[in-house]
Design an enzyme around this catalytic site. Structure first.
Site, PDB file in Angstrom:
ATOM      1  N   ASP A 233       0.842  -1.185  -0.009  1.00 23.40           N
ATOM      2  CA  ASP A 233       0.028  -0.105  -0.023  1.00 23.40           C
ATOM      3  C   ASP A 233       0.686   1.365   0.016  1.00 23.40           C
ATOM      4  OD1 ASP A 233      -2.965  -0.681   0.046  1.00 23.40           O
ATOM      5  OD2 ASP A 233      -2.388  -1.768   1.872  1.00 23.40           O
TER       6      ASP A 233
ATOM      7  N   HIS B 111      17.032  -1.218  -5.460  1.00 29.40           N
ATOM      8  CA  HIS B 111      15.477  -1.349  -5.878  1.00 29.40           C
ATOM      9  C   HIS B 111      14.862   0.017  -6.612  1.00 29.40           C
ATOM     10  CE1 HIS B 111      14.612  -5.585  -4.577  1.00 29.40           C
ATOM     11  NE2 HIS B 111      15.339  -4.992  -3.548  1.00 29.40           N
TER      12      HIS B 111
ATOM     13  N   GLU C  75      12.859   0.461  -8.497  1.00 29.58           N
ATOM     14  CA  GLU C  75      11.448   0.505  -8.956  1.00 29.58           C
ATOM     15  C   GLU C  75      10.604   1.209  -7.647  1.00 29.58           C
ATOM     16  OE1 GLU C  75      13.161  -2.169  -8.413  1.00 29.58           O
ATOM     17  OE2 GLU C  75      12.260  -3.585  -6.788  1.00 29.58           O
TER      18      GLU C  75
ATOM     19  N   CYS D  49      18.544  -5.911  -7.923  1.00 36.15           N
ATOM     20  CA  CYS D  49      18.794  -6.410  -6.777  1.00 36.15           C
ATOM     21  C   CYS D  49      19.287  -8.193  -7.052  1.00 36.15           C
ATOM     22  CB  CYS D  49      17.748  -6.584  -5.686  1.00 36.15           C
ATOM     23  SG  CYS D  49      18.504  -6.542  -4.000  1.00 36.15           S
TER      24      CYS D  49
HETATM   25  N1  GLN Z   1      18.354 -12.502  -2.059  1.00 36.74           N
HETATM   26  C1  GLN Z   1      19.451 -11.485  -2.211  1.00 36.74           C
HETATM   27  C2  GLN Z   1      20.101 -10.926  -1.123  1.00 36.74           C
HETATM   28  O1  GLN Z   1      19.692 -10.980  -0.053  1.00 36.74           O
HETATM   29  C3  GLN Z   1      18.764 -10.356  -3.198  1.00 36.74           C
HETATM   30  C4  GLN Z   1      17.711  -9.633  -2.506  1.00 36.74           C
HETATM   31  C5  GLN Z   1      16.796  -8.864  -3.563  1.00 36.74           C
HETATM   32  O2  GLN Z   1      16.449  -9.308  -4.545  1.00 36.74           O
HETATM   33  N2  GLN Z   1      15.901  -8.079  -2.689  1.00 36.74           N
HETATM   34  O3  GLN Z   1      21.092 -10.150  -1.257  1.00 36.74           O
END
Ligand code: GLN
Length: 532
Positions: A79, A510, A512, A383
């Protein structure tokens, strides 16, 4: 606009739901916020959820959708992502309140003697704490919106309803606007809309001492006016305050529907100005998004939770908005990471590998990156999508067994080009302990990433536990990737890119989470542009 009781200049809008949850309370709240923002107000927004969880970090994305991360590192539910997209506003740790965290705080205070021997109770201790959280989240705003999760009458949500009722005593009833969103079902056999559940939902709310100022009736198709009037008559609410919001194709058109419904009148009276909201950019976005363009781009989303829009909602929203502004149609093709093949990758114009956790599906994601490095197909890695790209490059660069420590025993020891970050060992199943929230990165001069951002230093949100082991840089580079950005101390790889490719960018962050429909993130915009 000064509040009588507190000398604070903030107005509060509380959005509750009746009949069913999941009928658009959050979008209604966010749309009201977008309108007020377009009227020139400083608006903030917050979600109170009665779950006993402490935060959303450990919630399953299949059930709850994506875990959204605030700039200050709180793991929340999706949300808050909607709020940020609608309000172009950075939510914070205070924007999400979960019962579990409140209980934890109260119990810690009790255990450390903070209540001086008093009995600790739901009323007033829990309800006061909810009100404090609301005041805290509203600091610096002119209008603060609070959405209460679930539906009124839910056993676990009662204390939140009591808290928002009490809040009117704190700031004055005239500074509170209660909006109740109810669902009015269409009964196909008798071909009619049934108002009874809505009437009962309003009765429930009245039973808790709240008479709403606005009732929003959600329907599948537009409801005749008499339906709203009937609900108004049976629940003692002014008929002008009962409004209909039927389903529409895009959530981004909800603010326009809210405007048409007559809510603006009520909002104007509440905030005390009748300036027209400036919705020009929203209108432009709506026009571009609604158009059928000559060109269609196909994006392959290589994912574990195939077809589950909510699990990757920030990614798909960023792609769709980028396509609208780039004047192309976008088709998002789900590619199941567990059995992805080169044929799947060949069918699309570009590949996105989003974030994720655990070993399931990673080989498919690594294959997608390998394919992009080999064929030059545009690739955007987010990521885990960057970690997979780095593994793919290392394998191409001669380290055939390259893998990640996260994927465990399947890989030969000593070849983990992705390994656990310092200080993260042993925390693998604990909530709130990853590297979370905003961190800066310095971009390499002349890199594609620096060109796309138009900056040398950027800040992005993070949520990860593993990082690139730079010991393997020779293999990674040999495999076709260059480091395009690192943390300021150079220790963590934040961006990689493939210099020969049209667009191959991957980041440990990230991006996004920071993309907005009206202000698309440059990486998404450039990625979509490269598919044209
Ligand atoms: N699993 C990976 C990490 O912990 C990538 C995490 C993710 O994509 N948010 O580094």
């Amino acid at each position: 606009m000064r509040n009588k009781n507190t000398e604070k200049s903030c107005k509060y809008i509380f959005v509750t739901g009746g009949v069913l949850s999941g009928v658009g309370k959050g979008i209604t709240a966010a749309s009201i916020g977008a309108i007020l923002k377009a009227k020139g107000y400083k608006v903030s927004i917050q979600k109170c959820d009665p779950y006993l969880n402490v935060d959303a970090g450990l919630l399953n994305p299949v059930e709850h959708g994506e875990c959204f991360v605030t700039h200050d590192g709180k793991e929340t539910d999706l949300d808050l992502g909607h709020y940020e997209r609608f309000l172009d506003f950075e939510t914070s740790q205070y924007s999400s309140v979960l019962s579990g965290a409140l209980y934890q705080e109260l119990i810690e205070k009790e255990r450390s003697g903070g209540f001086h021997g008093k009995t600790v109770q739901m009323v007033p201790h829990f309800t006061n704490l909810v009100q404090e959280k609301i005041e805290k989240a509203s600091e610096g705003s002119e209008v603060h919106i609070v959405e209460i999760g679930g539906t009124v009458g839910d056993y676990e949500g009662l204390s939140f309803i009591e808290a928002i009722r009490l809040f009117a005593n704190r700031v004055g009833r005239e500074n509170c606007l209660y909006v109740h969103v109810v669902y009015v079902p269409w009964i196909n056999t008798s071909k009619e809309l049934k108002t009874k559940p809505a009437q009962n939902a309003l009765k429930d709310l009245r039973g808790f001492g709240i008479i709403p100022d606005v009732v929003v009736c959600r329907t599948e198709r537009p409801a005749p006016r008499v339906i709203c009037e009937k609900i108004a008559a049976f629940s003692g609410i002014d008929k002008e305050a009962v409004l209909n919001l039927p389903d529409i194709e895009s959530v981004y058109d909800v603010p326009f529907n809210v405007l048409k419904s007559g809510v603006l009148e009520i909002l104007n009276r509440f905030v005390g100005t009748n300036t027209e909201p400036d919705m020009a950019r929203w209108k432009e976005f709506s026009r571009l998004r609604g158009k059928k363009w000559a060109k269609t781009v196909r994006v392959g989303l290589v994912a574990k939770y195939v077809g589950n829009d909510d699990a990757y909602i920030c990614v798909t929203e960023a792609l769709k908005a980028a396509a609208a502004w780039e004047k192309v149609n976008v088709e998002i093709e789900w590619i199941n990471a567990e059995d992805a093949t080169a044929e799947d990758f060949a069918k699309v114009d570009g590949l996105v590998v989003p974030g994720g956790f655990g070993v399931r599906g990673v080989e498919g994601k690594i294959k997608a990156a390998e394919y992009a490095l080999e064929t030059g197909k545009p690739y955007l890695g987010l990521c885990l999508g960057m970690q997979c790209a780095v593994i793919a490059a290392a394998r191409r660069g001669g380290l055939g067994e390259a893998g990640s420590e996260e994927f465990g025993a399947s890989r030969e020891a000593g070849n983990d080009v992705i390994y656990i970050m310092e200080g993260q060992k042993g925390k693998e199943s604990t909530g709130g302990t990853m590297r979370l929230g905003d961190y800066p990165a310095e971009l390499r001069e002349g890199s594609r990433v620096a060109e796309v951002y138009g900056a040398a230093k950027v800040v992005e949100r993070h949520r990860h536990r593993y990082e690139v082991n730079q010991r393997f840089l020779p293999e990674i580079e040999k495999g076709g990737l260059a480091i395009a950005g690192t943390s300021p101390d150079g220790k963590l790889v934040e961006f990689v890119e493939a210099p020969g490719c049209k667009f191959f960018v991957a980041t440990q962050a990230h991006p996004e989470f920071r993309s907005r429909p009206l202000e698309v993130h440059p990486l998404f915009r450039e990625f979509v542009k490269s598919l044209k």
